[in-house]
Design a protein around this motif. Structure first.
Motif, PDB file in Angstrom:
ATOM      1  N   LYS A 174     -23.577 -22.112  27.624  1.00 49.72           N
ATOM      2  CA  LYS A 174     -23.815 -20.666  27.137  1.00 49.72           C
ATOM      3  C   LYS A 174     -21.591 -20.222  27.041  1.00 49.72           C
TER       4      LYS A 174
ATOM      5  N   ASP B 160     -19.414 -11.546  29.629  1.00 50.57           N
ATOM      6  CA  ASP B 160     -21.049 -11.637  30.684  1.00 50.57           C
ATOM      7  C   ASP B 160     -21.044 -10.558  30.534  1.00 50.57           C
TER       8      ASP B 160
ATOM      9  N   TYR C 207     -22.749  -8.944  26.959  1.00 54.42           N
ATOM     10  CA  TYR C 207     -23.986  -9.992  26.750  1.00 54.42           C
ATOM     11  C   TYR C 207     -25.007  -9.010  27.588  1.00 54.42           C
ATOM     12  N   TYR C 208     -25.185  -8.888  28.354  1.00 58.92           N
ATOM     13  CA  TYR C 208     -26.478  -8.337  29.132  1.00 58.92           C
ATOM     14  C   TYR C 208     -26.855  -7.071  28.590  1.00 58.92           C
TER      15      TYR C 208
ATOM     16  N   VAL D  79     -22.960 -11.832  38.052  1.00 61.69           N
ATOM     17  CA  VAL D  79     -22.213 -11.326  36.602  1.00 61.69           C
ATOM     18  C   VAL D  79     -20.744 -10.902  36.479  1.00 61.69           C
TER      19      VAL D  79
END
Length: 272
Positions: free
Chosen positions: A23, A249, A252-253, A271
């Motif tokens: 990732k 991060d 991304y979510y 996260v």
């Protein structure tokens, strides 16, 4: 719309199953590809900084809408807003005494909007403020940033106090979002307006980082020497990169949630 979401959902699902190292590698590749794309379509890279300020202002506008229309500040970190106001005030001072330009006007407008948000949270909507969740200790970021500014700051001809202030606001901006991320980590659920605001911060930080990286590339490193000597030029670039990756991060979510048709963003443990 559903047909267009399925391929994206499959890609996001594949990404979710990859180990952290993969990732991270894919994130670096995606970032480099985005920089190459921006370099070819944006000829004046100073416009990227203006765009970053505009996106930040848009994010604050979303917050103001939430506060005035929804009459709630649930999910918002007052401490992050305090840090934002602090680095903007210091940067505005530096801008007045060191280089008065379009950035001064943009920072003035952003600071005024941020102070309004702070006023609404602290006085008008305090009953909805999540004091127990907004538990990030500010001295964890303010004191290290101040100490780092004393040690590593520009070596230009400006007054030493102004140079230290300049370094302080650069370092503080890089970590000012940490209390907001801590609050979201505590709640695990992020309502739409707060999610839009934090995503706007992520986009703004990426555009600002792209501005600096592309300026360095275009000048073949001369920009770094113009900023001074020693560790300061590298620290400026590092600060821009750090503040971008801090929000990567979450972004991304956020994208995953949007393409999944979810109005409320649910964050897995660890996260942010």
């Amino acid at each position: 719309m559903r047909g267009s979401r399925r391929p994206m959902g499959a890609v996001l699902g594949w990404l979710r199953r990859q180990p952290p190292k993969v990732k991270a590698f894919l994130a670096v590749v995606a970032g480099m590809a985005a920089l190459v794309f921006i370099r070819f379509i944006v000829h004046d890279h100073d416009n990227l900084f203006v765009a970053a300020e505009a996106v930040h202002a848009l994010g604050i506008a979303v917050l103001i809408y939430k506060l005035t229309k929804e009459k709630t500040c649930a999910g918002l970190s007052l401490k992050s807003q305090d840090l934002t106001a602090l680095f903007l005030a210091v940067r505005l001072y530096c801008s007045f005494v060191m280089e008065y330009d379009i950035h001064t006007i943009l920072d003035s407008a952003t600071l005024a909007a941020t102070l309004f948000v702070i006023y609404m949270i602290r006085f008008k909507l305090r009953s909805t403020y999540m004091l127990d969740k907004d538990n990030f200790a500010l001295y964890y970021v303010v004191l290290p940033c101040a100490a780092l500014a004393l040690l590593i700051h520009p070596s230009t001809s400006h007054n030493i106090v102004n140079r230290i202030c300049w370094a302080f606001c650069v370092y503080l901006e890089a970590v000012s979002v940490l209390p907001q991320l801590r609050l979201m980590q505590n709640t695990k659920i992020v309502e739409p307006f707060t999610a839009h605001y934090v995503f706007a911060l992520g986009v703004a930080r990426f555009l600002s980082c792209a501005h600096w990286v592309l300026q360095v590339l275009d000048t073949r490193g001369r920009l770094l020497t113009a900023l001074g000597y020693g560790l300061w030029p590298s620290m400026v670039l590092l600060s821009e990169i750090v503040q971008t990756f801090i929000l990567a991060d979450f972004c991304y979510y956020y994208v995953k949630s949007v393409f999944g048709g979810q109005l409320v963003l649910r964050l897995p443990s660890g996260v942010v």
